[in-house]
Design an enzyme around this catalytic site. Structure first.
Site, PDB file in Angstrom:
ATOM      1  N   GLU A  97       0.833  -1.197   0.000  1.00  0.00           N
ATOM      2  CA  GLU A  97       0.000   0.000   0.000  1.00  0.00           C
ATOM      3  C   GLU A  97       0.876   1.259   0.000  1.00  0.00           C
ATOM      4  O   GLU A  97       1.956   1.279   0.585  1.00  0.00           O
ATOM      5  CB  GLU A  97      -0.932  -0.013   1.214  1.00  0.00           C
ATOM      6  CG  GLU A  97      -1.949  -1.140   1.093  1.00  0.00           C
ATOM      7  CD  GLU A  97      -2.965  -1.191   2.228  1.00  0.00           C
ATOM      8  OE1 GLU A  97      -4.144  -1.364   1.939  1.00  0.00           O
ATOM      9  OE2 GLU A  97      -2.571  -1.055   3.397  1.00  0.00           O
ATOM     10  N   CYS A 104       3.565   8.450   1.078  1.00  0.00           N
ATOM     11  CA  CYS A 104       4.075   7.543   2.092  1.00  0.00           C
ATOM     12  C   CYS A 104       4.360   6.213   1.386  1.00  0.00           C
ATOM     13  O   CYS A 104       3.444   5.540   0.916  1.00  0.00           O
ATOM     14  CB  CYS A 104       2.988   7.411   3.166  1.00  0.00           C
ATOM     15  SG  CYS A 104       3.451   6.376   4.522  1.00  0.00           S
ATOM     16  N   CYS A 155       6.566  -6.771   7.482  1.00  0.00           N
ATOM     17  CA  CYS A 155       7.672  -6.271   8.310  1.00  0.00           C
ATOM     18  C   CYS A 155       7.979  -7.302   9.382  1.00  0.00           C
ATOM     19  O   CYS A 155       7.076  -7.940   9.918  1.00  0.00           O
ATOM     20  CB  CYS A 155       7.271  -4.945   8.968  1.00  0.00           C
ATOM     21  SG  CYS A 155       8.588  -4.224   9.972  1.00  0.00           S
ATOM     22  N   CYS A 179       6.452  -4.832  16.094  1.00  0.00           N
ATOM     23  CA  CYS A 179       5.982  -3.857  17.088  1.00  0.00           C
ATOM     24  C   CYS A 179       4.535  -4.198  17.473  1.00  0.00           C
ATOM     25  O   CYS A 179       3.732  -4.546  16.612  1.00  0.00           O
ATOM     26  CB  CYS A 179       6.069  -2.444  16.524  1.00  0.00           C
ATOM     27  SG  CYS A 179       7.733  -2.028  15.985  1.00  0.00           S
ATOM     28  N   CYS A 185       1.246  -2.248  15.696  1.00  0.00           N
ATOM     29  CA  CYS A 185       1.252  -1.928  14.265  1.00  0.00           C
ATOM     30  C   CYS A 185       0.633  -3.049  13.425  1.00  0.00           C
ATOM     31  O   CYS A 185       0.847  -4.228  13.706  1.00  0.00           O
ATOM     32  CB  CYS A 185       2.702  -1.698  13.845  1.00  0.00           C
ATOM     33  SG  CYS A 185       2.915  -1.427  12.086  1.00  0.00           S
ATOM     34  N   GLU A 236      10.305  -1.891   7.323  1.00  0.00           N
ATOM     35  CA  GLU A 236      11.370  -1.184   8.022  1.00  0.00           C
ATOM     36  C   GLU A 236      12.452  -0.862   6.976  1.00  0.00           C
ATOM     37  O   GLU A 236      13.200  -1.746   6.563  1.00  0.00           O
ATOM     38  CB  GLU A 236      11.916  -2.088   9.152  1.00  0.00           C
ATOM     39  CG  GLU A 236      13.205  -1.634   9.791  1.00  0.00           C
ATOM     40  CD  GLU A 236      13.210  -0.178  10.244  1.00  0.00           C
ATOM     41  OE1 GLU A 236      12.347   0.213  11.045  1.00  0.00           O
ATOM     42  OE2 GLU A 236      14.088   0.574   9.780  1.00  0.00           O
ATOM     43  N   SER A 295      11.217   6.065  15.504  1.00  0.00           N
ATOM     44  CA  SER A 295      10.015   5.682  16.235  1.00  0.00           C
ATOM     45  C   SER A 295      10.412   5.304  17.652  1.00  0.00           C
ATOM     46  O   SER A 295      10.862   4.193  17.914  1.00  0.00           O
ATOM     47  CB  SER A 295       9.351   4.496  15.533  1.00  0.00           C
ATOM     48  OG  SER A 295       8.961   4.891  14.245  1.00  0.00           O
ATOM     49  N   ASN A 342      -3.633   4.974  15.780  1.00  0.00           N
ATOM     50  CA  ASN A 342      -4.732   4.571  14.893  1.00  0.00           C
ATOM     51  C   ASN A 342      -5.099   3.137  15.209  1.00  0.00           C
ATOM     52  O   ASN A 342      -4.227   2.265  15.275  1.00  0.00           O
ATOM     53  CB  ASN A 342      -4.278   4.693  13.431  1.00  0.00           C
ATOM     54  CG  ASN A 342      -3.877   6.118  13.092  1.00  0.00           C
ATOM     55  OD1 ASN A 342      -4.642   7.047  13.266  1.00  0.00           O
ATOM     56  ND2 ASN A 342      -2.640   6.289  12.658  1.00  0.00           N
ATOM     57  N   CYS A 388      -0.712   5.929   9.319  1.00  0.00           N
ATOM     58  CA  CYS A 388       0.478   5.199   9.734  1.00  0.00           C
ATOM     59  C   CYS A 388       0.092   4.019  10.603  1.00  0.00           C
ATOM     60  O   CYS A 388      -0.735   4.137  11.499  1.00  0.00           O
ATOM     61  CB  CYS A 388       1.370   6.118  10.555  1.00  0.00           C
ATOM     62  SG  CYS A 388       2.708   6.789   9.616  1.00  0.00           S
TER      63      CYS A 388
HETATM   64  N1  SAH Z   1       9.154   0.761  10.150  1.00  0.00           N
HETATM   65  C1  SAH Z   1       9.349   2.159  10.214  1.00  0.00           C
HETATM   66  C2  SAH Z   1       8.513   2.938   9.220  1.00  0.00           C
HETATM   67  C3  SAH Z   1       7.102   2.457   8.996  1.00  0.00           C
HETATM   68  S1  SAH Z   1       6.003   2.631  10.357  1.00  0.00           S
HETATM   69  C4  SAH Z   1       9.112   2.648  11.640  1.00  0.00           C
HETATM   70  O1  SAH Z   1       8.625   1.893  12.456  1.00  0.00           O
HETATM   71  O2  SAH Z   1       9.462   3.793  11.903  1.00  0.00           O
HETATM   72  C5  SAH Z   1       5.665   4.378  10.320  1.00  0.00           C
HETATM   73  C6  SAH Z   1       5.246   4.976  11.654  1.00  0.00           C
HETATM   74  O3  SAH Z   1       3.936   4.525  12.041  1.00  0.00           O
HETATM   75  C7  SAH Z   1       6.154   4.603  12.798  1.00  0.00           C
HETATM   76  O4  SAH Z   1       6.443   5.738  13.595  1.00  0.00           O
HETATM   77  C8  SAH Z   1       5.288   3.622  13.579  1.00  0.00           C
HETATM   78  O5  SAH Z   1       5.681   3.492  14.906  1.00  0.00           O
HETATM   79  C9  SAH Z   1       3.932   4.231  13.421  1.00  0.00           C
HETATM   80  N2  SAH Z   1       2.807   3.347  13.728  1.00  0.00           N
HETATM   81  C10 SAH Z   1       2.765   2.021  13.727  1.00  0.00           C
HETATM   82  N3  SAH Z   1       1.528   1.561  14.090  1.00  0.00           N
HETATM   83  C11 SAH Z   1       0.780   2.667  14.300  1.00  0.00           C
HETATM   84  C12 SAH Z   1      -0.587   2.880  14.644  1.00  0.00           C
HETATM   85  N4  SAH Z   1      -1.408   1.873  14.816  1.00  0.00           N
HETATM   86  N5  SAH Z   1      -1.027   4.150  14.796  1.00  0.00           N
HETATM   87  C13 SAH Z   1      -0.189   5.198  14.555  1.00  0.00           C
HETATM   88  N6  SAH Z   1       1.094   5.063  14.191  1.00  0.00           N
HETATM   89  C14 SAH Z   1       1.582   3.814  14.068  1.00  0.00           C
HETATM   90 FE1  SF4 Z   2       7.529  -2.596  11.234  1.00  0.00          FE
HETATM   91 FE2  SF4 Z   2       7.479   0.059  11.655  1.00  0.00          FE
HETATM   92 FE3  SF4 Z   2       5.268  -1.445  12.010  1.00  0.00          FE
HETATM   93 FE4  SF4 Z   2       7.288  -1.663  13.728  1.00  0.00          FE
HETATM   94  S1  SF4 Z   2       6.041   0.148  13.349  1.00  0.00           S
HETATM   95  S2  SF4 Z   2       6.133  -3.391  12.813  1.00  0.00           S
HETATM   96  S3  SF4 Z   2       9.041  -1.403  12.377  1.00  0.00           S
HETATM   97  S4  SF4 Z   2       6.346  -1.091  10.098  1.00  0.00           S
END
Ligand code: SAH
Ligand code: SF4
Length: 350
Positions: free
Chosen positions: A94, A107, A114, A118, A121, A165, A219, A295, A338
């Site tokens: 996406e 974006c 990934c 986390c 996410c 990532e 992050s 989110n 995000c």
């Molecule tokens: N993997 C990288 C980039 C992709 S995630 C990273 O983790 O930085 C992009 C951003 O979205 C990161 O800051 C991540 O922590 C955040 N993110 C992940 N899940 C989310 C959610 N459910 N609500 C808001 N932000 C979220």
């Molecule tokens: Fe991967 Fe970024 Fe989501 Fe963590 S927040 S699972 S590093 S995409």
């Protein structure tokens, strides 16, 4: 490797010159091909109108272009647009277009899924299937431009903040940045690019030394190791002291202010005590803190912090002299924010 198997979309003009020469065409056609792919957004050889018709017809079987194909385009009220793009091998990613006062950002996803796991996410729920190539990342930007072109607009900023990532796909990411910046391509300034990472420390040092002054967004999401470990498994390998050291190095080497992303999770990391701990962690250097409303992801048990608490948190951080903003929520009704982007496994298996 046979010419038909080459990854044309990931090649620099010089590499394309060599490849076209190998199939018996003049070298300058390689350079032209790069320009038409990225500056003019050609979707096929047919679009390269400066080439003779016979050449256009003969290129596709010899040096196939594996452009991404949009399977779904969803637009929210606020102009946010989410694209579901199919890759040449059937995988899907996406990409999201976001409206801002200065124009549009895109974006971009860097992996199919990934592996960082986390706990908040959606992108990591199914793990990583594979890395994207530089060309597959670049083609997301091209697709975004194609859509914006119809609105008389174009992409002004690129954020590697979609699925994946980026620093776990280092070489392809650096090639992507190089091609994105190339004078014959999109010519995007590195200053208009943000790379977001969960905190892969060795790769942050490497990126600092590449001579590509992109904005680094880290992050963080928690101000202590004990708390961060409960949210982000990556903290086991790279605890906060190492991460902050790498961020300091990045800032000093590139002259760019590092951004810390901080998700606001109700009752988890959003107390005023947490805000004070955060200030203690980052107050040593010039950085920016971006508070992100969480989110919802149905598989995860968290709740977003109430907005009043987010504002109190912001106030405390700002009062200690640290620049701190709250991220505006965009595209919610199409799950385009995000952390809500995900690998479409159900569709792959269909
Ligand atoms: N993997 C990288 C980039 C992709 S995630 C990273 O983790 O930085 C992009 C951003 O979205 C990161 O800051 C991540 O922590 C955040 N993110 C992940 N899940 C989310 C959610 N459910 N609500 C808001 N932000 C979220
Ligand atoms: Fe991967 Fe970024 Fe989501 Fe963590 S927040 S699972 S590093 S995409």
């Amino acid at each position: 490797m046979a010419a038909k198997d080459l990854d044309v979309l990931s090649m620099s003009p010089e590499e394309l010159e060599t490849s076209v020469a190998e199939i018996g065409e003049p070298r300058f056609r390689g350079r032209q091909l790069f320009e038409w792919l990225w500056q003019h957004g050609a979707t096929s050889y047919d679009d390269i109108t400066v080439w003779p018709k016979t050449l256009r017809a003969s290129m596709a079987p010899r040096l196939p272009l594996k452009r991404l194909v949009a399977e779904k385009v969803q637009q929210a009220q606020d102009g946010t647009t989410k694209l579901l793009l199919r890759l040449d091998d059937g995988n899907r990613v996406e990409t999201v277009l976001l409206p801002h006062p200065y124009g549009y950002s895109v974006c971009v996803s860097s992996q199919v899924g990934c592996n960082m796991g986390c706990h908040f996410c959606a992108s990591g729920i199914l793990g990583k299937r594979r890395n994207l190539t530089a060309g597959e990342m670049l083609d997301q930007v091209r697709y975004a431009n194609q859509i914006l072109g119809k609105r008389g607009q174009k992409v002004s900023r690129v954020d590697l903040m979609g699925i994946g990532e980026p620093l776990d796909n280092y070489d392809a990411m650096v090639k992507f940045l190089l091609l994105l910046h190339h004078p014959l391509g999109f010519q995007l300034s590195y200053r208009h690019v943000t790379v977001s990472t969960s905190g892969l420390v060795p790769a942050i040092y490497r990126l600092a030394d590449e001579g590509m002054p992109v904005t680094l967004a880290v992050s963080l999401h928690a101000p202590t190791d004990a708390l961060r470990l409960t949210l982000m498994p990556v903290n086991k390998a790279y605890p906060l002291s190492q991460l902050i050291g790498a961020c300091l190095y990045y800032g000093e080497t590139t002259g760019r202010r590092v951004t810390f992303e901080y998700l606001m999770l109700d009752g988890v990391n959003d107390s005023l005590e947490n805000a004070r701990e955060l200030v203690n962690l980052v107050h040593d250097f010039s950085c920016h803190v971006n508070l992100i409303p969480w989110n919802r992801v149905e598989e995860h048990p968290f709740k977003p912090s109430p907005m009043a608490r987010v504002r109190q948190f912001q106030q405390l951080v700002q009062d200690r002299g640290i620049s701190c903003t709250i991220r505006k929520e965009l595209g919610q009704e199409i799950d385009a924010a995000c952390g809500q982007l995900r690998r479409r496994e159900e569709e792959i298996l269909r």
